[in-house]
Write a protein that holds these residues in place. Structure first.
Motif, PDB file in Angstrom:
ATOM      1  N   PRO A  47       0.834  -1.200   0.000  1.00 53.25           N
ATOM      2  CA  PRO A  47       0.000   0.000   0.000  1.00 53.25           C
ATOM      3  C   PRO A  47       0.871   1.252   0.000  1.00 53.25           C
ATOM      4  CG  PRO A  47       0.075  -0.927   2.195  1.00 53.25           C
ATOM      5  CD  PRO A  47       0.796  -1.897   1.288  1.00 53.25           C
ATOM      6  N   TRP A  48       0.400   2.303  -0.665  1.00 51.23           N
ATOM      7  CA  TRP A  48       1.185   3.537  -0.748  1.00 51.23           C
ATOM      8  C   TRP A  48       0.277   4.758  -0.804  1.00 51.23           C
ATOM      9  CZ3 TRP A  48      -0.125   6.269  -5.020  1.00 51.23           C
ATOM     10  CH2 TRP A  48      -0.619   5.558  -6.123  1.00 51.23           C
ATOM     11  N   TRP A  49       0.862   5.883  -0.425  1.00 50.41           N
ATOM     12  CA  TRP A  49       0.257   7.215  -0.519  1.00 50.41           C
ATOM     13  C   TRP A  49       1.316   8.111  -1.140  1.00 50.41           C
ATOM     14  CZ3 TRP A  49       1.748  11.954   1.445  1.00 50.41           C
ATOM     15  CH2 TRP A  49       0.790  12.973   1.448  1.00 50.41           C
ATOM     16  N   GLU A  50       0.909   8.951  -2.099  1.00 48.86           N
ATOM     17  CA  GLU A  50       1.882   9.785  -2.797  1.00 48.86           C
ATOM     18  C   GLU A  50       1.340  11.195  -2.984  1.00 48.86           C
ATOM     19  OE1 GLU A  50       4.272   8.211  -6.278  1.00 48.86           O
ATOM     20  OE2 GLU A  50       2.941   9.646  -7.298  1.00 48.86           O
ATOM     21  N   VAL A  51       2.234  12.170  -2.840  1.00 49.14           N
ATOM     22  CA  VAL A  51       1.864  13.569  -3.043  1.00 49.14           C
ATOM     23  C   VAL A  51       2.712  14.152  -4.174  1.00 49.14           C
ATOM     24  CG1 VAL A  51       3.413  14.391  -1.195  1.00 49.14           C
ATOM     25  CG2 VAL A  51       1.475  15.805  -1.925  1.00 49.14           C
ATOM     26  N   ASN A  52       2.044  14.896  -5.044  1.00 49.04           N
ATOM     27  CA  ASN A  52       2.694  15.596  -6.155  1.00 49.04           C
ATOM     28  C   ASN A  52       3.008  17.009  -5.671  1.00 49.04           C
ATOM     29  OD1 ASN A  52       3.312  17.054  -8.468  1.00 49.04           O
ATOM     30  ND2 ASN A  52       1.667  16.158  -9.689  1.00 49.04           N
ATOM     31  N   LEU A  53       4.285  17.355  -5.598  1.00 50.59           N
ATOM     32  CA  LEU A  53       4.686  18.666  -5.084  1.00 50.59           C
ATOM     33  C   LEU A  53       4.478  19.783  -6.104  1.00 50.59           C
ATOM     34  CD1 LEU A  53       7.965  17.680  -3.219  1.00 50.59           C
ATOM     35  CD2 LEU A  53       5.618  17.729  -2.372  1.00 50.59           C
ATOM     36  N   PHE A  81       7.169   1.389   7.715  1.00 59.27           N
ATOM     37  CA  PHE A  81       6.911   2.287   6.585  1.00 59.27           C
ATOM     38  C   PHE A  81       8.194   2.912   6.030  1.00 59.27           C
ATOM     39  CE2 PHE A  81       6.935   5.482   9.938  1.00 59.27           C
ATOM     40  CZ  PHE A  81       7.322   6.659   9.316  1.00 59.27           C
ATOM     41  N   HIS A  82       8.108   3.318   4.769  1.00 62.37           N
ATOM     42  CA  HIS A  82       9.196   3.982   4.064  1.00 62.37           C
ATOM     43  C   HIS A  82       8.702   5.317   3.535  1.00 62.37           C
ATOM     44  CE1 HIS A  82      10.455  -0.211   3.857  1.00 62.37           C
ATOM     45  NE2 HIS A  82      11.671   0.194   3.562  1.00 62.37           N
ATOM     46  N   SER A 124       5.068   4.266   1.906  1.00 67.42           N
ATOM     47  CA  SER A 124       4.612   2.917   1.578  1.00 67.42           C
ATOM     48  C   SER A 124       4.915   1.933   2.695  1.00 67.42           C
ATOM     49  CB  SER A 124       5.271   2.445   0.277  1.00 67.42           C
ATOM     50  OG  SER A 124       6.672   2.355   0.442  1.00 67.42           O
ATOM     51  N   LEU A 125       4.259   0.802   2.604  1.00 71.64           N
ATOM     52  CA  LEU A 125       4.462  -0.336   3.502  1.00 71.64           C
ATOM     53  C   LEU A 125       4.670  -1.580   2.648  1.00 71.64           C
ATOM     54  CD1 LEU A 125       1.534   0.007   6.084  1.00 71.64           C
ATOM     55  CD2 LEU A 125       3.959   0.261   6.572  1.00 71.64           C
ATOM     56  N   THR A 127       3.287  -4.500   3.259  1.00 67.75           N
ATOM     57  CA  THR A 127       1.964  -5.121   3.207  1.00 67.75           C
ATOM     58  C   THR A 127       1.106  -4.576   4.345  1.00 67.75           C
ATOM     59  OG1 THR A 127       0.792  -7.242   3.020  1.00 67.75           O
ATOM     60  CG2 THR A 127       2.563  -7.112   4.660  1.00 67.75           C
ATOM     61  N   GLY A 128      -0.200  -4.701   4.218  1.00 66.92           N
ATOM     62  CA  GLY A 128      -1.111  -4.277   5.281  1.00 66.92           C
ATOM     63  C   GLY A 128      -1.977  -3.106   4.893  1.00 66.92           C
ATOM     64  N   ILE A 129      -2.338  -2.323   5.895  1.00 69.46           N
ATOM     65  CA  ILE A 129      -3.184  -1.141   5.728  1.00 69.46           C
ATOM     66  C   ILE A 129      -2.336   0.078   6.018  1.00 69.46           C
ATOM     67  CG2 ILE A 129      -5.170   0.126   6.637  1.00 69.46           C
ATOM     68  CD1 ILE A 129      -6.347  -2.628   7.460  1.00 69.46           C
ATOM     69  N   LEU A 130      -2.238   0.967   5.049  1.00 68.74           N
ATOM     70  CA  LEU A 130      -1.531   2.237   5.278  1.00 68.74           C
ATOM     71  C   LEU A 130      -2.560   3.257   5.732  1.00 68.74           C
ATOM     72  CD1 LEU A 130       1.078   3.883   5.168  1.00 68.74           C
ATOM     73  CD2 LEU A 130       0.497   4.459   2.806  1.00 68.74           C
ATOM     74  N   ASN A 131      -2.335   3.810   6.905  1.00 65.61           N
ATOM     75  CA  ASN A 131      -3.327   4.678   7.498  1.00 65.61           C
ATOM     76  C   ASN A 131      -2.610   5.588   8.480  1.00 65.61           C
ATOM     77  OD1 ASN A 131      -4.896   3.580  10.341  1.00 65.61           O
ATOM     78  ND2 ASN A 131      -5.991   5.093   9.177  1.00 65.61           N
ATOM     79  N   PHE A 132      -2.700   6.911   8.231  1.00 69.96           N
ATOM     80  CA  PHE A 132      -2.053   7.889   9.092  1.00 69.96           C
ATOM     81  C   PHE A 132      -2.868   9.176   9.080  1.00 69.96           C
ATOM     82  CE2 PHE A 132      -0.112   8.257   4.908  1.00 69.96           C
ATOM     83  CZ  PHE A 132      -0.105   9.617   4.667  1.00 69.96           C
ATOM     84  N   VAL A 133      -2.520  10.082   9.985  1.00 70.76           N
ATOM     85  CA  VAL A 133      -3.285  11.315  10.152  1.00 70.76           C
ATOM     86  C   VAL A 133      -2.817  12.421   9.218  1.00 70.76           C
ATOM     87  CG1 VAL A 133      -3.875  13.150  11.794  1.00 70.76           C
ATOM     88  CG2 VAL A 133      -3.875  10.771  12.533  1.00 70.76           C
ATOM     89  N   GLU A 134      -1.514  12.687   9.206  1.00 73.86           N
ATOM     90  CA  GLU A 134      -1.017  13.840   8.438  1.00 73.86           C
ATOM     91  C   GLU A 134       0.454  13.640   8.113  1.00 73.86           C
ATOM     92  OE1 GLU A 134      -1.629  17.784   6.746  1.00 73.86           O
ATOM     93  OE2 GLU A 134      -2.997  16.218   7.423  1.00 73.86           O
TER      94      GLU A 134
END
Length: 142
Positions: A47-53, A81-82, A124-125, A127-134
């Protein structure tokens, strides 16, 4: 330095609940303890989260605010996480890996040894659930 990810376009590998936990919750400037202000993927491989700057920035530091436990084991989901810094071609130029996890630690912050030029930042992780506040990243336009 300013928070260069604030309200920038964010995407993620999957969305658990598009109405209540979209990718934009990860960099909207809201830091709270409730699940209602988190970004949240489904349980999956990589799972991953990405931001475009929307430009290239010299990143000097970052902070990731973890989800509160809330009587469950939610805060441990971030274990392993990485944070990846990518150039404009989405090539990885620097990685910060957190292999440890501490139930007391709610904020992961890091001063980089030297500024890292990045156009995207990905969390990213394995495996699993990626979940964070900010997530916040501080730097200056290159």
């Amino acid at each position: 330095d300013s928070n260069v990810v604030l309200n920038k376009p964010a995407t993620q590998s999957s969305v658990h609940d598009p109405t209540n936990r979209p990718p934009s919750h990860g960099n909207d400037g809201t830091v709270c303890a409730s699940w209602t202000c988190t970004t949240h993927t489904v349980n999956e491989t990589n799972p991953w989260w990405e931001v475009n700057l929307q430009g290239t920035f010299d990143i000097r530091s970052f902070k990731l605010y973890n989800r509160a436990n809330e009587g469950h084991d939610y805060d441990s989901r971030i274990k392993g996480f990485h944070v990846e810094f990518l150039n404009s071609r989405k090539e990885v130029v620097h990685v910060v890996a957190y292999t440890e996890w501490n139930a007391v630690r709610k904020v992961y912050d890091k001063w980089l040894d030297a500024p890292v030029a990045a156009s995207y930042i990905k969390i990213s992780l394995p495996t699993g659930i990626l979940n964070f506040v900010e997530f916040e990243a501080f730097g200056v336009h290159s």
